[in-house]
Design an enzyme around this catalytic site. Structure first.
Site, PDB file in Angstrom:
ATOM      1  CB  SER A  10      -8.315   3.112   2.785  1.00 54.30           C
ATOM      2  OG  SER A  10      -7.474   2.498   3.759  1.00 54.30           O
ATOM      3  CB  SER A  61      -8.455  -0.008   5.476  1.00 60.44           C
ATOM      4  OG  SER A  61      -9.214   1.148   5.366  1.00 60.44           O
ATOM      5  CE  LYS A  99      -4.000   1.700   2.708  1.00 61.49           C
ATOM      6  NZ  LYS A  99      -4.895   1.379   3.842  1.00 61.49           N
TER       7      LYS A  99
HETATM    8  N1  GLN Z   1     -13.225   2.943   5.972  1.00 57.64           N
HETATM    9  C1  GLN Z   1     -12.782   3.359   7.262  1.00 57.64           C
HETATM   10  C2  GLN Z   1     -12.546   4.842   7.273  1.00 57.64           C
HETATM   11  O1  GLN Z   1     -12.913   5.460   6.346  1.00 57.64           O
HETATM   12  C3  GLN Z   1     -11.581   2.581   7.662  1.00 57.64           C
HETATM   13  C4  GLN Z   1     -10.338   3.116   7.116  1.00 57.64           C
HETATM   14  C5  GLN Z   1      -9.159   2.296   7.447  1.00 57.64           C
HETATM   15  O2  GLN Z   1      -9.259   1.221   8.026  1.00 57.64           O
HETATM   16  N2  GLN Z   1      -8.011   2.836   7.123  1.00 57.64           N
HETATM   17  O3  GLN Z   1     -12.014   5.394   8.188  1.00 57.64           O
END
Ligand code: GLN
Length: 473
Positions: A157, A181, A82
């Site tokens: 994400s 994420s 990532k």
């Molecule tokens: N979708 C969640 C958010 O928007 C989780 C994001 C993540 O785990 N980095 O914060």
């Protein structure tokens, strides 16, 4: 021709050892499919130009008698990472314009460990800006598509890392999980995604979103591969004082194969019929595998999402304060240095990042601190205690990973609250620091579905046992 869709990391390690193919050939196979198909999917932001050189290094080691072993468990295996994990000498943007042109001055601890394990760091993958999002639509560098249906999101994400494995570009990748994420995009992309116990993997060199919640973790097609990838990066690290040792959490009670189902939570509003139906099938499968299924009550779990969306922006607003146009990446000139700062941040951060900075600053401001941030911390404690007590009685908690299958690109972008609901089942594990895994559990039409298992602190081993039995590995 190496067919990556037929291969796992474990299988590839065997084949490298038997000299069925070389690390260079394996890497070239990845580069070829990426070249052919990633223009449609857009999983990668960059494929590193030294990938084949790294492969040649691995081949030299293999030629001198070394092979994937305890010491070098990923020798010759190309891995995607990532875009928020630092690789020395390579760009890292966390999907944000504000880090445009930033070159990492050192390796993240996880990256150093991967290099030591013999892995080939193939390239960096697309992500929601600073890991804020559930769809990879919040990247400053374009949208990533779901490998099963390009009109849909891959989740987020870590959507690029999930899509890279789901589309068979690589056999394994890493993401970060602050509220889901890793697990949510794994479910949407039809693969396995694992978030370790908080503190098991060093966050040194991971661009922070919310430091008390963030964990690095792997994606792969099988639980066995995920375990290999996790083993390669875990461990206490002097560079991250929140990392823990193997003995921090005593192994405690024996694994009795009891799975708790928080029924009323699973039946929350907004959970799709197809998801509920699939979940019932998963329960049947676990019963047939000899697991005990017990209904459990977790009355505070429904407050997890609200708690998360206070703690996470609070920490994010503080972590993102360092992006001032002076130290890193993007800079915009204003009339004086204060104006530089405002202009840089206004133009460098996307809409979601700005929304969360404002939310976070608000919940931390004097006058609102106790009402919001203070209450969220109290609720975090209640949720954590409730889960801890439950894990005294059962081994695993099971829910669907997501309330719906992958949604359409653009479907939720104008309504952030509906996007936040995508994390309803995943955030409790981050709030309580627990390990959790998402396993592919079937399909709704052509769209993959996932089931999530959560375990007690430090009990990732139980997730791997149950996961392997479920996927019949
Ligand atoms: N979708 C969640 C958010 O928007 C989780 C994001 C993540 O785990 N980095 O914060």
């Amino acid at each position: 021709m190496i067919d990556l869709s037929e291969l796992t990391i474990k299988g590839a390690c065997e084949d490298l050892k038997k000299k069925k193919f070389s690390a260079r050939e394996l890497t070239q196979a990845s580069l070829d499919v990426i070249n052919e198909k990633d223009t449609d999917i857009h999983a990668f932001l960059e494929v590193f130009d030294d990938a084949l050189d790294q492969a040649d290094e691995a081949d030299k080691r293999i030629a001198s008698g070394e092979f994937a072993s305890r010491r070098m468990p990923l020798l010759g295996i190309p891995i995607a990472i990532k875009d928020n994990m630092l690789v020395e000498g390579k760009r890292a943007t966390a999907g944000s314009k504000i880090l445009e042109g930033f070159v990492a001055p050192y390796d993240a601890t996880a990256i150093r460990k991967l290099k030591d394990a013999g892995a080939i760091i193939l390239g960096r993958t697309n992500m929601d800006e600073f890991a804020m999002g559930s769809s990879t639509e919040n990247s400053a560098y374009g949208v990533t598509k779901n490998p099963h249906d390009p009109s849909r999101v891959p989740g987020g994400s870590s959507g690029g890392s999930a899509a890279a494995v789901g589309a068979n570009f690589v056999l394994g990748s890493y993401g970060s999980d602050t509220g889901g994420s890793i697990r949510q995009p794994a479910a949407f992309s039809g693969i396995v995604g694992f978030k370790p116990t908080y503190g098991k993997v060093s966050r040194s060199g991971l661009i922070a979103l919310a430091s008390s919640l963030d964990q690095i973790g792997p994606f792969a097609k099988t639980v066995s591969d995920v375990e290999v990838l996790y083993d390669a990066v875990r461990g206490q690290d002097p560079l991250d004082s929140t990392t823990i040792s193997e003995n921090t959490y005593p192994q405690g009670k024996k694994f009795s194969k009891t799975i708790g189902i928080p029924r009323s939570f699973v039946e929350s509003e907004g959970v799709d019929g197809s998801v509920k139906k699939n979940f019932e099938e998963v329960i049947k499968k676990f019963l047939s595998l000899g697991y005990n299924i017990a209904d459990i009550e977790l009355p505070h779990l429904k407050y997890s999402l609200a708690t998360y969306y206070i703690i996470m922006p609070a920490e994010a607003s503080s972590n993102l304060a360092r992006f001032d146009g002076v130290k890193y990446g993007f800079h915009k000139d204003g009339k004086d240095s204060i104006d530089d700062y405002f202009k840089t941040r206004r133009m460098g951060f996307g809409q979601e990042a700005r929304r969360r900075i404002i939310l976070g600053t608000y919940v931390l401001s004097s006058g609102y601190y106790d009402e919001y941030y203070g209450s969220a911390l109290k609720m975090k404690k209640l949720i954590t205690e409730e889960l801890k007590e439950t894990f005294g009685k059962i081994d695993l908690i099971m829910t669907p990973t997501t309330p719906t299958p992958a949604f359409k690109i653009g479907e939720k972008t104008s309504n952030p609250l509906s996007m936040y609901l995508a994390d309803i089942f995943t955030v409790p594990a981050n709030i309580a620091g627990l390990p959790a895994i998402s396993l592919p559990s079937g399909f709704d039409g052509n769209l993959p579905l996932g089931v999530q298992l959560m375990a007690g602190l430090g009990r990732e081993g139980n997730l791997f046992i149950a996961g392997k039995e479920f996927l019949e590995e």
